[in-house]
Design an enzyme around this catalytic site. Structure first.
Site, PDB file in Angstrom:
ATOM      1  N   THR A   1       0.831  -1.208   0.000  1.00 14.10           N
ATOM      2  CA  THR A   1       0.000   0.000   0.000  1.00 14.10           C
ATOM      3  C   THR A   1       0.867   1.261   0.000  1.00 14.10           C
ATOM      4  O   THR A   1       0.714   2.142  -0.853  1.00 14.10           O
ATOM      5  CB  THR A   1      -0.929  -0.001   1.236  1.00 14.10           C
ATOM      6  N   VAL A   2       1.792   1.347   0.954  1.00 10.42           N
ATOM      7  CA  VAL A   2       2.569   2.586   1.100  1.00 10.42           C
ATOM      8  C   VAL A   2       3.680   2.660   0.047  1.00 10.42           C
ATOM      9  O   VAL A   2       3.871   3.696  -0.600  1.00 10.42           O
ATOM     10  CB  VAL A   2       3.145   2.709   2.526  1.00 10.42           C
TER      11      VAL A   2
ATOM     12  N   GLY B   1      -3.856   4.849   4.264  1.00  7.54           N
ATOM     13  CA  GLY B   1      -4.163   4.943   2.834  1.00  7.54           C
ATOM     14  C   GLY B   1      -2.921   5.294   2.044  1.00  7.54           C
ATOM     15  O   GLY B   1      -2.019   5.978   2.539  1.00  7.54           O
TER      16      GLY B   1
ATOM     17  N   LYS C   1       5.618   1.921  12.536  1.00  4.84           N
ATOM     18  CA  LYS C   1       5.410   2.321  13.944  1.00  4.84           C
ATOM     19  C   LYS C   1       5.875   1.248  14.917  1.00  4.84           C
ATOM     20  O   LYS C   1       6.404   1.539  15.978  1.00  4.84           O
ATOM     21  CB  LYS C   1       3.944   2.645  14.192  1.00  4.84           C
TER      22      LYS C   1
ATOM     23  N   GLY D   1      -0.549   8.540   9.664  1.00  4.55           N
ATOM     24  CA  GLY D   1      -0.416   8.489   8.198  1.00  4.55           C
ATOM     25  C   GLY D   1      -0.066   9.834   7.599  1.00  4.55           C
ATOM     26  O   GLY D   1       1.038  10.330   7.770  1.00  4.55           O
TER      27      GLY D   1
ATOM     28  N   LYS E   1       1.764   3.839  18.227  1.00  6.66           N
ATOM     29  CA  LYS E   1       1.799   5.236  17.793  1.00  6.66           C
ATOM     30  C   LYS E   1       1.923   6.199  18.976  1.00  6.66           C
ATOM     31  O   LYS E   1       2.704   7.146  18.943  1.00  6.66           O
ATOM     32  CB  LYS E   1       0.536   5.550  16.984  1.00  6.66           C
TER      33      LYS E   1
ATOM     34  N   VAL F   1       2.873   7.632  12.348  1.00  9.71           N
ATOM     35  CA  VAL F   1       1.779   8.049  13.246  1.00  9.71           C
ATOM     36  C   VAL F   1       0.815   8.940  12.468  1.00  9.71           C
ATOM     37  O   VAL F   1       1.223   9.937  11.879  1.00  9.71           O
ATOM     38  CB  VAL F   1       2.328   8.834  14.457  1.00  9.71           C
TER      39      VAL F   1
ATOM     40  N   GLU G   1      -7.758  -5.659   8.564  1.00 12.64           N
ATOM     41  CA  GLU G   1      -6.912  -6.782   8.142  1.00 12.64           C
ATOM     42  C   GLU G   1      -7.620  -8.111   8.421  1.00 12.64           C
ATOM     43  O   GLU G   1      -8.492  -8.189   9.290  1.00 12.64           O
ATOM     44  CB  GLU G   1      -5.622  -6.780   8.969  1.00 12.64           C
TER      45      GLU G   1
END
Ligand SMILES: NC(=O)c1ccc[n+]([C@@H]2O[C@H](COP(=O)([O-])OP(=O)(O)OC[C@H]3O[C@@H](n4cnc5c(N)ncnc54)[C@H](OP(=O)(O)O)[C@@H]3O)[C@@H](O)[C@H]2O)c1
Length: 429
Positions: A15-16, A303, A106, A135, A206, A133, A191
């Site tokens: 995703t990232v 996201g 994190k 996003g 976080k 933390v 998840e």
């Protein structure tokens, strides 16, 4: 002098990582202070997995450590995840090889931040983790940079979008935790193994990082008190609403004369409060400083787009800024904070009992509370269909948690009480 090109190695293309590649493909003009950022090496678990971005022109590495130490990269970006395993090995290797590191991880920073800060500072390179933390919402830079001139006394907020989505949906639709979780999993908001989120561990990672930044201490994940939302009953959401509250998973870190308390608890927040009005997958945070007062930020906590933007902002910092200490003060001066002893914790509480419908129950409960020294603020008895008994709710004035636990233990043993009373904290924010 011609602007420098920064050769970036990216570990993790999910995703990232996929979001970061997309960002740099869309923003060829992304050139902080004139320097260009170019991805020159990538690694992931599977080379053959189809990717949304073409990586055929980028060098592939099977081993994240080999990428992290490659002479062909100037900056290592870790987007694999996990507190140990390949993410930790690669970040350590990159720092030892003198490469700046940017990560969204994190778990890694909360559990090994102090050791990694020492490695980064020994090598004189930055270790940045804005995306770890909230996003895309800049909480880390806020504490590390903007608030450095103040003395932060506390942070409190909603740091897990999945939990906030589930709690918001339970309240809005009158659906149970299990039903909403199942739906969130089908929609990709949760998840397949939701433990990290609904168990409160993700929020605890976080807030551990925020506490370290806020108070200039080593991250101390082991000292975090963690309770998730998996035991939050729809009945409590409804009763809390009748009392003028919403239930939110509140992650907080407070510094007092007794030490630091880092906590994650489902808590009652008064309706109308910005945290009660933070709905769906949004994140939100209050930061309180002695001079600046209170700051509130709210935004997306996850996201591809928002998180990749935060990673890109860290890349820009590596390319343009002098290096700061990782956690406000040099790594050699970092100490784990002293956790506040449970007996010293004081706060208002919500207690929900389920009792038999018979005379004398309320008197017995009130007597027990009085004997324990618990002072009641409000009281609600409300027949609720299918509750399996009569729910009684009371809220207390501020009280030591040890006193409350003693009262709960005694009330549980009363003959008319059907189950262990449910305790929820009332947020102090
Ligand atoms: N998702 C978010 O919105 C978000 C927000 C903030 C922070 N984060 C953090 O960002 C990090 C990445 O999260 P994500 O959501 O992008 O995860 P993800 O979608 O599951 O992607 C993980 C990536 O790591 C790769 N990977 C897994 N094990 C590996 C190994 N042993 N060696 C090499 N590569 C390996 C995977 O390879 P394959 O693609 O081949 O399977 C995948 O590309 C985590 O630390 C997470 O906590 C995520």
């Amino acid at each position: 002098m011609s602007p420098r090109t920064w050769r970036i190695g990216v570990a993790g293309l999910g995703t990232v990582g996929g979001g970061l590649l997309q960002f740099l493909a869309e923003r060829p003009d992304f050139a902080p202070a004139g320097g260009r950022a170019v991805i020159t090496g990538v690694t992931a678990r599977s080379r053959s997995r189809p990717r949304s971005i073409d990586i055929s022109g980028i060098a592939w590495f099977d081993d994240p450590v080999a990428l992290a130490t490659s002479p062909d990269i100037d900056l290592f970006v870790e987007l694999v995840g996990g507190s140990d395993g390949p993410a930790k090995a690669a970040v350590e290797a990159a720092l030892k090889a003198g490469k700046p590191v940017v990560t969204a991880n994190k778990a890694l920073i909360a559990e090994h931040g102090a050791e990694l800060a020492a490695l980064a500072e020994a090598a004189g390179v930055p270790l940045l983790f804005e995306a770890a933390v909230m996003g895309g919402t800049p909480a880390v830079k806020m504490l590390r940079e903007a608030m450095v001139g103040d003395d932060v006394v506390g942070v409190a907020g909603i740091l897990n979008g999945t939990c906030n989505f589930i709690l918001s949906e339970m309240e809005q639709r009158g659906a149970s935790f299990a039903d909403v979780l199942g739906e969130a999993q089908r929609m990709g908001y949760a998840e397949a193994d939701p433990t990290m989120d609904v168990g409160g561990f993700d929020a605890a990672h976080k807030v551990t990082i925020l506490a370290a930044l806020a108070f200039g201490c080593a991250p101390n994940f082991a000292a975090a008190e963690i309770e998730g939302i998996d035991q939050v009953d729809l009945l409590d959401i409804k009763l809390a609403k009748d009392l003028g509250y919403r239930i939110r998973l509140i992650a907080s870190a407070d510094r007092t004369a007794d030490g630091v308390a880092v906590r994650v608890h489902p808590s009652l927040v008064a309706q109308g409060h910005p945290l009660a009005e933070t709905r769906g997958a949004l994140n939100a945070l209050f930061i309180e400083g002695t001079r600046i007062g209170r700051i509130f930020i709210q935004g997306p906590g996850a996201g591809a787009g928002p998180t990749a933007a935060a990673v890109a902002a860290d890349i820009a910092d590596v390319m343009t800024l002098p290096t700061r200490p990782v956690f406000q003060r040099p790594a050699g001066d970092l100490k784990p904070f002293v956790a506040v002893a449970p007996t010293r914790r004081v706060g208002k509480a919500y207690l929900r009992l389920l009792v038999k419908d018979q005379a004398g129950v309320i008197a017995a409960v009130s007597e027990t509370l009085a004997e324990c020294g618990v002072s009641i603020d409000s009281f609600l008895q409300k027949p609720v269909e299918d509750a399996g008994g009569v729910p009684i709710v009371l809220t207390t004035h501020a009280i030591a948690e040890s006193v409350l636990t003693d009262a709960i233990n005694r009330i549980e043993k009363l003959p008319a009480v059907l189950e262990r009373p449910r305790l929820l904290r009332i947020a102090r924010i």
